[in-house]
Design a protein around this motif. Sequence first.
Motif, PDB file in Angstrom:
ATOM      1  N   GLU A  95       0.812  -1.216   0.000  1.00  0.00           N
ATOM      2  CA  GLU A  95       0.000   0.000   0.000  1.00  0.00           C
ATOM      3  C   GLU A  95       0.847   1.269   0.000  1.00  0.00           C
ATOM      4  OE1 GLU A  95      -3.340   0.360  -0.112  1.00  0.00           O
ATOM      5  OE2 GLU A  95      -3.525  -1.802  -0.395  1.00  0.00           O
ATOM      6  N   LYS A 128       1.673   5.254  -3.779  1.00  0.00           N
ATOM      7  CA  LYS A 128       1.876   6.281  -2.741  1.00  0.00           C
ATOM      8  C   LYS A 128       3.276   6.091  -2.173  1.00  0.00           C
ATOM      9  CE  LYS A 128      -1.990   4.660  -1.171  1.00  0.00           C
ATOM     10  NZ  LYS A 128      -2.646   4.211  -2.402  1.00  0.00           N
ATOM     11  N   GLU A 143      -5.799  16.239  -4.198  1.00  0.00           N
ATOM     12  CA  GLU A 143      -6.085  14.815  -4.380  1.00  0.00           C
ATOM     13  C   GLU A 143      -4.957  13.952  -3.816  1.00  0.00           C
ATOM     14  OE1 GLU A 143      -6.901  11.596  -8.008  1.00  0.00           O
ATOM     15  OE2 GLU A 143      -7.022  13.751  -8.400  1.00  0.00           O
ATOM     16  N   GLY A 144      -3.729  14.353  -4.079  1.00  0.00           N
ATOM     17  CA  GLY A 144      -2.592  13.602  -3.547  1.00  0.00           C
ATOM     18  C   GLY A 144      -2.513  13.683  -2.042  1.00  0.00           C
ATOM     19  N   HIS A 172       1.054  13.463  -8.765  1.00  0.00           N
ATOM     20  CA  HIS A 172       0.918  14.378  -7.635  1.00  0.00           C
ATOM     21  C   HIS A 172       2.228  14.410  -6.841  1.00  0.00           C
ATOM     22  CE1 HIS A 172      -3.197  14.328  -8.758  1.00  0.00           C
ATOM     23  NE2 HIS A 172      -3.448  13.118  -8.300  1.00  0.00           N
ATOM     24  N   GLY A 181      -1.839   9.875 -11.532  1.00  0.00           N
ATOM     25  CA  GLY A 181      -2.538   9.518 -10.301  1.00  0.00           C
ATOM     26  C   GLY A 181      -1.624   9.070  -9.188  1.00  0.00           C
ATOM     27  N   ASP A 182      -0.362   8.722  -9.495  1.00  0.00           N
ATOM     28  CA  ASP A 182       0.589   8.329  -8.454  1.00  0.00           C
ATOM     29  C   ASP A 182       0.934   9.542  -7.583  1.00  0.00           C
ATOM     30  OD1 ASP A 182       0.577   5.798  -9.463  1.00  0.00           O
ATOM     31  OD2 ASP A 182       2.510   5.942 -10.482  1.00  0.00           O
ATOM     32  N   VAL A 183       1.304   9.279  -6.325  1.00  0.00           N
ATOM     33  CA  VAL A 183       1.564  10.348  -5.361  1.00  0.00           C
ATOM     34  C   VAL A 183       2.959  10.177  -4.768  1.00  0.00           C
ATOM     35  CG1 VAL A 183       0.729  11.551  -3.312  1.00  0.00           C
ATOM     36  CG2 VAL A 183      -0.890  10.321  -4.771  1.00  0.00           C
ATOM     37  N   THR A 236      -4.999  14.077   0.053  1.00  0.00           N
ATOM     38  CA  THR A 236      -6.077  13.259   0.623  1.00  0.00           C
ATOM     39  C   THR A 236      -5.681  11.788   0.667  1.00  0.00           C
ATOM     40  OG1 THR A 236      -7.722  14.818  -0.207  1.00  0.00           O
ATOM     41  CG2 THR A 236      -8.498  12.620   0.373  1.00  0.00           C
ATOM     42  N   GLN A 237      -4.987  11.313  -0.342  1.00  0.00           N
ATOM     43  CA  GLN A 237      -4.580   9.909  -0.377  1.00  0.00           C
ATOM     44  C   GLN A 237      -3.502   9.595   0.662  1.00  0.00           C
ATOM     45  OE1 GLN A 237      -3.953   8.016  -4.268  1.00  0.00           O
ATOM     46  NE2 GLN A 237      -4.818   9.852  -5.233  1.00  0.00           N
ATOM     47  N   LEU A 238      -2.594  10.545   0.892  1.00  0.00           N
ATOM     48  CA  LEU A 238      -1.472  10.281   1.807  1.00  0.00           C
ATOM     49  C   LEU A 238      -1.774  10.618   3.261  1.00  0.00           C
ATOM     50  CD1 LEU A 238       1.825  11.330  -0.017  1.00  0.00           C
ATOM     51  CD2 LEU A 238       1.158   9.062   0.747  1.00  0.00           C
ATOM     52  N   GLU A 239      -2.764  11.461   3.484  1.00  0.00           N
ATOM     53  CA  GLU A 239      -3.048  11.933   4.841  1.00  0.00           C
ATOM     54  C   GLU A 239      -3.174  10.806   5.868  1.00  0.00           C
ATOM     55  OE1 GLU A 239      -6.020  15.183   6.976  1.00  0.00           O
ATOM     56  OE2 GLU A 239      -6.738  14.006   5.273  1.00  0.00           O
TER      57      GLU A 239
END
Length: 542
Positions: A7, A89, A185-186, A155, A116-118, A188-191
């Motif tokens: 993940e 991520k 967006e990035g 991102h 879309g990758d962060v 939000t995914q990593l938070e």
Amino acid sequence: MSEELCELGVVGLTSIGQSLAAHHATKKTRVCVGDEDLSFVPQVINEFKSQMEVGEEEEEDNALPKASKCMIPFDNMHELVARLVSPRKIIIFGTHAHDQKFEEMWNKLYPLLEGGDVVLRWGREEEGNGSGNQFHTDSIVGNLSKLQAQPRGIHLLEMVRLERDRTVAFEGENPECFLVGGPQEGYTQLEPFILPCATIGHAGNGAGCAHYAGMIQRAIENGVTQAFAEGADVLTKTAGCEPPDIGRTMKKWNDEGGRLASSLTRISSKIYYKRDHITKNGFVIDHIFDSIDVDAKDTWVTMEATKLGVPAPTINATLESRYLSAMKDERVEASSILKVPEMMDTPSVMRDQISEDLQNAIYCACVCIVAECLAVFQAASEVESWDANMKECIRLWKQPGSLLESTLLERVLSALANYQVGDMKNLLIVPDIASELQEVHMSWRRVVTLSFASAVPCPTLSSSLTYYDSYRSRKLPIGLVRAQRDFFDASGYDRFGQGGWYTTCWVTPHTKEMRKKEGQVGLEGVGVGAPKKRRRRNKSIS
């Protein structure tokens, strides 16, 4: 197990990098880890496994993997990218203050990523204070994001650490605070992956925005500390207060939970109580040399305000106070030449009254400081398309241990609750703030008047009052300035309720000159306004 996708990717096994990876692996989230020292990776993983395997034998079988097998190594960027679930991520540690190192990592990673990758660059990890923020245009992450990441929908984000009281940082009571700049967006995914190890907030949609927010925070800190220093000077020179008297006054302000209740008021009170153990004479504050160096970072907001065309007189006054402090020898010489008024010519004051007035005056000045800084931030956000999140920045600026932890920022944050990003024109006209300023502005005026009459410099307190009065003025005396310029070179002006562009023949020679140039006849009298073609005027300085 290692063939199953992870993940999260962690690049750089620094202390915080190990802690973050171990936390998520303990929660049975697969984490792919690596370091530039390949021999170090197995050591970290084996140590983690040895800690996790104790007691795992008794766990019931279920669909989740065992925690001891959730930390998976990679040797190169190709392996990392291949082992991550999409969108990937990735958090990169250990590159703070090493832009070249980060860029080398990015150049290896970037070609392998997809839209879309962060990717997040972690901020300062070393102990001690120092945010590590750069001038926003110097951010390597911001520049790489614009040139490479954004065009491909990747991102790229950056974290900037906020400074805290050294005792709070040393005791480790609260996690480090960071502002994150980059696409929402990035973020939000990593938070969820960052929150267990740090307090974070999204500054805006650009890596440079986090650095800009750090710059704004520093300017506010410089402004409010200067306002407090001027207030203490007023107490000393107009009311004859000794250091313990000032300490008691500030302690009262803080303990009563009034407008100036804050960490800065609390520590200032303690400073004025501290006796000097070196000379055994008086208090430490009286032995501190009254000159301070100006860091280049202290000039950034003034430069930005000028570039963006945003008035910031209080911030400018703060900076100029520091420049004046450095002129110690000149000030000493001038003090023997430019005499101050005799005591019989200065107004007498009552300590109780001046204490209450001064608290209100400092508070009003601090409101103006915040207002000016937020106005600069908002203007920059519009230019850079950051959608800067002012409320989130303020929330982080007032965290426990911050120099700006205060009732003031609590009230500002509360007042902005109903405002969306970009909707606020100026903090001064937000209803809750405006009503408070109108309630206490006479205290502010009395303190500035007293300071001027007593020959006590108060550049921040007075400049903030001038800013307040200028901002609320329906009409300013700029008409004379424009008329003087038109008199001099016929540069022209526009008029209330009338279209076009005008110039005036202010005196007879002007009329003669106009007749000569335009071959006109019939122009009579002095002060005749002649419509001219409107000239294009620049609204900002580039």
